[in-house]
Write a protein that holds these residues in place. Structure first.
Motif, PDB file in Angstrom:
ATOM      1  N   GLY A   4       1.361  -1.851   7.280  1.00  0.00           N
ATOM      2  CA  GLY A   4       2.302  -0.730   6.377  1.00  0.00           C
ATOM      3  C   GLY A   4       3.118  -1.321   5.528  1.00  0.00           C
ATOM      4  O   GLY A   4       3.165  -0.592   4.487  1.00  0.00           O
ATOM      5  N   LEU A   5       3.588  -2.655   5.178  1.00  0.00           N
ATOM      6  CA  LEU A   5       4.327  -3.056   3.955  1.00  0.00           C
ATOM      7  C   LEU A   5       3.158  -3.094   2.870  1.00  0.00           C
ATOM      8  O   LEU A   5       3.785  -2.833   1.772  1.00  0.00           O
ATOM      9  CB  LEU A   5       4.537  -4.571   4.355  1.00  0.00           C
ATOM     10  CG  LEU A   5       6.017  -4.451   5.227  1.00  0.00           C
ATOM     11  CD1 LEU A   5       6.134  -6.133   5.576  1.00  0.00           C
ATOM     12  CD2 LEU A   5       7.355  -3.993   4.393  1.00  0.00           C
ATOM     13  N   ILE A   6       2.090  -3.544   3.092  1.00  0.00           N
ATOM     14  CA  ILE A   6       0.925  -3.338   2.238  1.00  0.00           C
ATOM     15  C   ILE A   6       0.671  -2.138   1.485  1.00  0.00           C
ATOM     16  O   ILE A   6       0.380  -1.907   0.357  1.00  0.00           O
ATOM     17  CB  ILE A   6      -0.322  -4.222   2.368  1.00  0.00           C
ATOM     18  CG1 ILE A   6      -0.135  -5.425   2.760  1.00  0.00           C
ATOM     19  CG2 ILE A   6      -1.626  -3.991   1.483  1.00  0.00           C
ATOM     20  CD1 ILE A   6      -1.245  -6.566   3.404  1.00  0.00           C
ATOM     21  N   TRP A   7       0.576  -0.988   2.573  1.00  0.00           N
ATOM     22  CA  TRP A   7       0.185   0.356   2.401  1.00  0.00           C
ATOM     23  C   TRP A   7       1.341   0.875   1.682  1.00  0.00           C
ATOM     24  O   TRP A   7       1.217   1.893   0.725  1.00  0.00           O
ATOM     25  CB  TRP A   7       0.185   1.121   3.768  1.00  0.00           C
ATOM     26  CG  TRP A   7      -0.439   2.411   3.485  1.00  0.00           C
ATOM     27  CD1 TRP A   7      -0.532   3.264   2.350  1.00  0.00           C
ATOM     28  CD2 TRP A   7      -0.705   3.181   4.623  1.00  0.00           C
ATOM     29  NE1 TRP A   7      -0.966   4.440   2.933  1.00  0.00           N
ATOM     30  CE2 TRP A   7      -1.198   4.678   4.041  1.00  0.00           C
ATOM     31  CE3 TRP A   7      -0.714   3.069   6.073  1.00  0.00           C
ATOM     32  CZ2 TRP A   7      -1.460   5.465   5.201  1.00  0.00           C
ATOM     33  CZ3 TRP A   7      -0.927   4.051   6.802  1.00  0.00           C
ATOM     34  CH2 TRP A   7      -1.423   5.402   6.386  1.00  0.00           C
ATOM     35  N   TRP A   8       2.818   0.354   1.745  1.00  0.00           N
ATOM     36  CA  TRP A   8       3.817   1.079   0.969  1.00  0.00           C
ATOM     37  C   TRP A   8       3.792  -0.007  -0.455  1.00  0.00           C
ATOM     38  O   TRP A   8       4.334   0.901  -1.279  1.00  0.00           O
ATOM     39  CB  TRP A   8       5.069   0.542   1.923  1.00  0.00           C
ATOM     40  CG  TRP A   8       6.281   0.899   1.264  1.00  0.00           C
ATOM     41  CD1 TRP A   8       6.777   1.843   0.441  1.00  0.00           C
ATOM     42  CD2 TRP A   8       7.317   0.350   1.408  1.00  0.00           C
ATOM     43  NE1 TRP A   8       8.016   1.643   0.000  1.00  0.00           N
ATOM     44  CE2 TRP A   8       8.561   0.744   0.848  1.00  0.00           C
ATOM     45  CE3 TRP A   8       7.658  -0.826   2.528  1.00  0.00           C
ATOM     46  CZ2 TRP A   8       9.738   0.109   1.051  1.00  0.00           C
ATOM     47  CZ3 TRP A   8       8.974  -1.455   2.625  1.00  0.00           C
ATOM     48  CH2 TRP A   8       9.938  -0.818   1.701  1.00  0.00           C
ATOM     49  N   THR A   9       3.693  -1.044  -0.478  1.00  0.00           N
ATOM     50  CA  THR A   9       3.995  -1.824  -1.693  1.00  0.00           C
ATOM     51  C   THR A   9       3.000  -1.627  -2.762  1.00  0.00           C
ATOM     52  O   THR A   9       3.338  -1.273  -3.920  1.00  0.00           O
ATOM     53  CB  THR A   9       4.089  -3.631  -1.131  1.00  0.00           C
ATOM     54  OG1 THR A   9       4.967  -3.743  -0.340  1.00  0.00           O
ATOM     55  CG2 THR A   9       4.458  -4.136  -2.590  1.00  0.00           C
ATOM     56  N   VAL A  10       1.779  -1.535  -2.369  1.00  0.00           N
ATOM     57  CA  VAL A  10       0.833  -1.576  -3.653  1.00  0.00           C
ATOM     58  C   VAL A  10       0.929  -0.170  -4.351  1.00  0.00           C
ATOM     59  O   VAL A  10       0.956  -0.057  -5.558  1.00  0.00           O
ATOM     60  CB  VAL A  10      -0.531  -1.702  -2.853  1.00  0.00           C
ATOM     61  CG1 VAL A  10      -1.703  -1.218  -3.938  1.00  0.00           C
ATOM     62  CG2 VAL A  10      -0.856  -3.177  -2.291  1.00  0.00           C
ATOM     63  N   PRO A  11       0.840   1.008  -3.892  1.00  0.00           N
ATOM     64  CA  PRO A  11       1.027   2.445  -4.405  1.00  0.00           C
ATOM     65  C   PRO A  11       2.443   2.343  -5.459  1.00  0.00           C
ATOM     66  O   PRO A  11       2.339   2.715  -6.453  1.00  0.00           O
ATOM     67  CB  PRO A  11       1.101   3.303  -3.536  1.00  0.00           C
ATOM     68  CG  PRO A  11       0.579   2.792  -2.278  1.00  0.00           C
ATOM     69  CD  PRO A  11       0.724   1.350  -2.465  1.00  0.00           C
TER      70      PRO A  11
END
Length: 84
Positions: A4-11
């Motif tokens: 979730g953190l990666i999915w949120w941070t990258v965009p």
């Protein structure tokens, strides 16, 4: 939660980068009618926000679920043992 953190941070890091590019190209923030050259940037920013928001929801819901499952105790207990 890491997903979730990666999915949120990258965009949203990408959105910040695109907004910086727009600023360097001369787009004024909070303008309603912007030149046509900024349309691709705005569309990509909108798309990335739609992709990133579920990552934020996943991260927060996972964190809340883990907190609820952890059975956090607010009471303390003291054991007194006799001296020997």
């Amino acid at each position: 939660m890491v997903v979730g953190l990666i999915w949120w941070t990258v965009p949203f890091v990408t959105i910040g980068y695109l907004m910086s590019i727009e600023g360097y190209l001369g787009l004024i923030r909070r303008v309603i009618a912007y030149p046509a050259m900024f349309v691709p940037y705005m569309e990509l920013i909108s798309f990335l926000a739609e992709v990133g928001i579920p990552g934020l929801v996943l991260t927060i819901s996972t964190a809340l679920g883990e907190f609820i499952k952890s059975e956090v105790s607010t009471s303390t207990s003291i054991q007194i043992s006799p001296l020997e």
